[in-house]
Design a protein around this motif. Structure first.
Motif, mmCIF file in Angstrom:
data_model
loop_
_atom_site.group_PDB
_atom_site.id
_atom_site.type_symbol
_atom_site.label_atom_id
_atom_site.label_comp_id
_atom_site.label_asym_id
_atom_site.label_seq_id
_atom_site.Cartn_x
_atom_site.Cartn_y
_atom_site.Cartn_z
ATOM 1 N N ASN A 86 -42.900 -8.124 8.586
ATOM 2 C CA ASN A 86 -42.963 -5.940 8.285
ATOM 3 C C ASN A 86 -44.333 -5.891 8.813
ATOM 4 O OD1 ASN A 86 -40.567 -7.111 6.931
ATOM 5 N ND2 ASN A 86 -41.453 -6.732 5.182
ATOM 6 N N ARG A 87 -44.093 -5.145 8.950
ATOM 7 C CA ARG A 87 -44.691 -4.153 9.943
ATOM 8 C C ARG A 87 -44.510 -2.068 9.568
ATOM 9 N NH1 ARG A 87 -49.846 -5.342 13.473
ATOM 10 N NH2 ARG A 87 -50.226 -7.570 13.143
ATOM 11 N N ASN A 88 -45.532 -1.931 9.750
ATOM 12 C CA ASN A 88 -44.774 0.110 9.289
ATOM 13 C C ASN A 88 -46.067 0.845 10.187
ATOM 14 O OD1 ASN A 88 -42.758 -0.147 7.256
ATOM 15 N ND2 ASN A 88 -44.970 -1.298 6.607
ATOM 16 N N SER A 89 -45.430 2.019 11.116
ATOM 17 C CA SER A 89 -46.210 2.760 11.682
ATOM 18 C C SER A 89 -46.664 4.361 10.858
ATOM 19 C CB SER A 89 -44.988 3.199 12.807
ATOM 20 O OG SER A 89 -45.340 2.169 13.725
ATOM 21 N N ILE A 90 -47.570 4.555 11.238
ATOM 22 C CA ILE A 90 -47.965 5.584 10.666
ATOM 23 C C ILE A 90 -48.258 6.910 11.096
ATOM 24 C CG2 ILE A 90 -49.131 4.371 8.837
ATOM 25 C CD1 ILE A 90 -52.211 4.557 10.147
ATOM 26 N N ALA A 91 -49.057 7.872 10.864
ATOM 27 C CA ALA A 91 -49.579 9.454 11.589
ATOM 28 C C ALA A 91 -50.302 9.814 10.996
ATOM 29 C CB ALA A 91 -47.716 10.270 12.217
ATOM 30 N N ARG A 146 -41.060 0.108 14.924
ATOM 31 C CA ARG A 146 -42.175 1.427 14.700
ATOM 32 C C ARG A 146 -42.006 3.174 14.845
ATOM 33 N NH1 ARG A 146 -45.040 0.178 19.744
ATOM 34 N NH2 ARG A 146 -44.933 1.494 20.206
ATOM 35 N N ASN A 147 -40.841 2.725 13.834
ATOM 36 C CA ASN A 147 -40.666 4.697 12.887
ATOM 37 C C ASN A 147 -41.874 5.003 12.183
ATOM 38 O OD1 ASN A 147 -38.038 3.394 13.352
ATOM 39 N ND2 ASN A 147 -38.088 5.575 13.560
ATOM 40 N N ILE A 158 -49.958 3.542 15.705
ATOM 41 C CA ILE A 158 -50.773 5.186 15.027
ATOM 42 C C ILE A 158 -50.258 6.161 15.678
ATOM 43 C CG2 ILE A 158 -52.448 5.945 13.885
ATOM 44 C CD1 ILE A 158 -53.887 3.166 13.781
ATOM 45 N N VAL A 159 -49.865 7.315 15.170
ATOM 46 C CA VAL A 159 -49.815 8.340 15.815
ATOM 47 C C VAL A 159 -51.170 9.894 15.475
ATOM 48 C CG1 VAL A 159 -47.778 10.572 16.264
ATOM 49 C CG2 VAL A 159 -47.107 8.237 16.054
ATOM 50 N N SER A 160 -51.217 10.173 16.422
ATOM 51 C CA SER A 160 -52.382 10.942 16.410
ATOM 52 C C SER A 160 -52.926 11.951 17.203
ATOM 53 C CB SER A 160 -53.568 10.891 15.534
ATOM 54 O OG SER A 160 -54.381 10.189 16.581
ATOM 55 N N ILE A 162 -51.740 6.542 20.034
ATOM 56 C CA ILE A 162 -50.866 7.398 20.757
ATOM 57 C C ILE A 162 -49.880 8.448 20.368
ATOM 58 C CG2 ILE A 162 -49.920 4.706 21.285
ATOM 59 C CD1 ILE A 162 -47.172 5.025 20.013
ATOM 60 N N GLU A 163 -49.873 9.165 21.487
ATOM 61 C CA GLU A 163 -49.072 11.000 21.100
ATOM 62 C C GLU A 163 -47.594 10.376 20.854
ATOM 63 O OE1 GLU A 163 -50.613 13.392 23.109
ATOM 64 O OE2 GLU A 163 -51.739 11.551 24.240
ATOM 65 N N PHE A 164 -48.299 11.661 19.558
ATOM 66 C CA PHE A 164 -46.285 12.476 19.264
ATOM 67 C C PHE A 164 -44.941 12.278 20.153
ATOM 68 C CE2 PHE A 164 -50.180 14.863 16.813
ATOM 69 C CZ PHE A 164 -49.992 14.015 15.577
#
Length: 352
Positions: free
Chosen positions: A188-193, A220-221, A316-318, A326-328
């Motif tokens: 399991n992995r998760n993505s963040i902003a 990647r969500n 990571i989104v920022s 990475i980009e939004f």
């Protein structure tokens, strides 16, 4: 089969896939196999939701278009140019695929074949039709692939290496069961902003794409937001309002009602806009229909924490606030060289 031949086959597949857009599937001349495959693929896309309730035509078309954009000669050249694949000895590689989003295992499938190996595929019960269809298309272009691809219903046997994707619980089983084989075991992995309140409305709307694409079911969500202490969620809610129609999808609505009820019964404080709940929580993995958030004091400390906990994070989104972000709006359009769990699949396959 030379590497150039294999690349040309996948480029042809990309051309085939590029014809399929939601509401605008247009058959083009000079695309291989259209007479045999075009109408059948449209039928399969329309039937996908009957095979898996989350696989709406909109989501399947999005996945197809993402792969159409990836499978170009330029992208394949850029991806593979850094590897020496000339002396790879052919092995049998087993793939145990997830089924949370359409064609989620295609990158592993592509990687095994492009490096010259044979592939034994055990599909998820949630995604048993799309990949076999594309495999049939590949073998129609290049019959030599027929002896390189096998789909397995029962027990996997006679393989030399394995790539398996599952939950943290199943990963422990995989690690034990395949302990004597070269392997990549994904958990399991998760993505963040990471936000600072200076994002534009367009960036916040694009963050909605990162949250709601595939109904939030992919690793990647974005499932977690990091925000400064004085952060106001009002601009965020305003920007993602365009995704409100997601609540009209029954499976999503049922999950929204259930998860919201569980949170409320536990007396958790929630922010809610009618189709997404936001809850302060230190965990990375939120239930679908919800996003967790956490406050940060300063970016340097947060960046150190994210580095220490990188094994729990997919992307990571920022707005360039932290390194390797990475980009939004781009989480569900990875490049061929954006490896899951940051494990270089091609390097693994070229050395087994």
């Amino acid at each position: 089969m030379t590497l150039e031949t294999k690349k040309s086959v996948f480029v042809e597949l990309g051309k085939f896939l590029s014809q399929f857009n939601e509401g605008n599937c247009a058959k083009r001349e000079n695309v291989f196999g259209n007479d045999l495959f075009f109408e059948k693929f449209i039928d399969l896309i329309q039937l996908s939701q009957s095979h898996n309730g989350w696989y709406t035509p909109e989501q399947v078309y999005f996945s197809i278009q993402s792969w159409a954009e990836a499978l170009t000669d330029d992208n394949l050249e850029k991806w593979l140019s850094n590897y020496d694949l000339q002396n790879v000895k052919t092995k049998k590689v087993a793939l145990i695929l997830a089924g949370n989003i359409p064609l989620v295992g295609f990158h592993d499938f592509l990687s095994v074949l492009i490096t010259g190996h044979e592939v034994l595929v055990k599909t998820s019960s949630n995604d048993q039709h799309l990949l076999p269809f594309l495999a049939n298309y590949l073998t129609a272009i290049e019959p030599d692939f027929k002896n390189k691809i096998k789909f397995v219903d029962g027990k996997l046997e006679g393989f030399d290496a394995v790539i398996a994707t599952g939950s943290n619980n199943t990963a422990r089983y995989f690690e034990y069961y395949f302990k004597d084989k070269p392997s990549i075991i994904r958990k399991n992995r998760n993505s963040i902003a990471v936000l600072n309140g200076k994002e534009t409305k367009e960036q916040m709307a694009a963050l909605g794409e990162d949250i709601f694409r595939y109904f939030g079911l992919g690793c990647r969500n974005v499932s977690k937001l990091f925000v400064p202490k004085d952060y106001s969620f009002e601009p965020f809610f305003e920007a993602i309002f365009e995704y409100q129609d997601v609540i009209h999808y029954e499976k999503y609505a049922n999950n929204y009602d259930y998860n919201k009820a569980v949170f409320l019964m536990s007396n958790f404080k929630l922010l809610d806009n009618g189709f997404l709940t936001i809850k302060e929580d230190p965990s990375y993995g939120s239930p679908i229909t919800s996003v967790f958030y956490e406050y940060y004091e300063n970016l340097e400390d947060l960046e150190n924490r994210l580095e220490n906990e990188k094994n729990q994070i997919q992307c990571i989104v920022s707005n360039h606030l932290v390194k390797n972000s990475i980009e939004f709006g781009t989480t569900q359009k990875p490049n061929l060289w954006d490896y899951a769990d940051n494990i270089d699949t091609i390097s693994f396959l070229s050395t087994i």
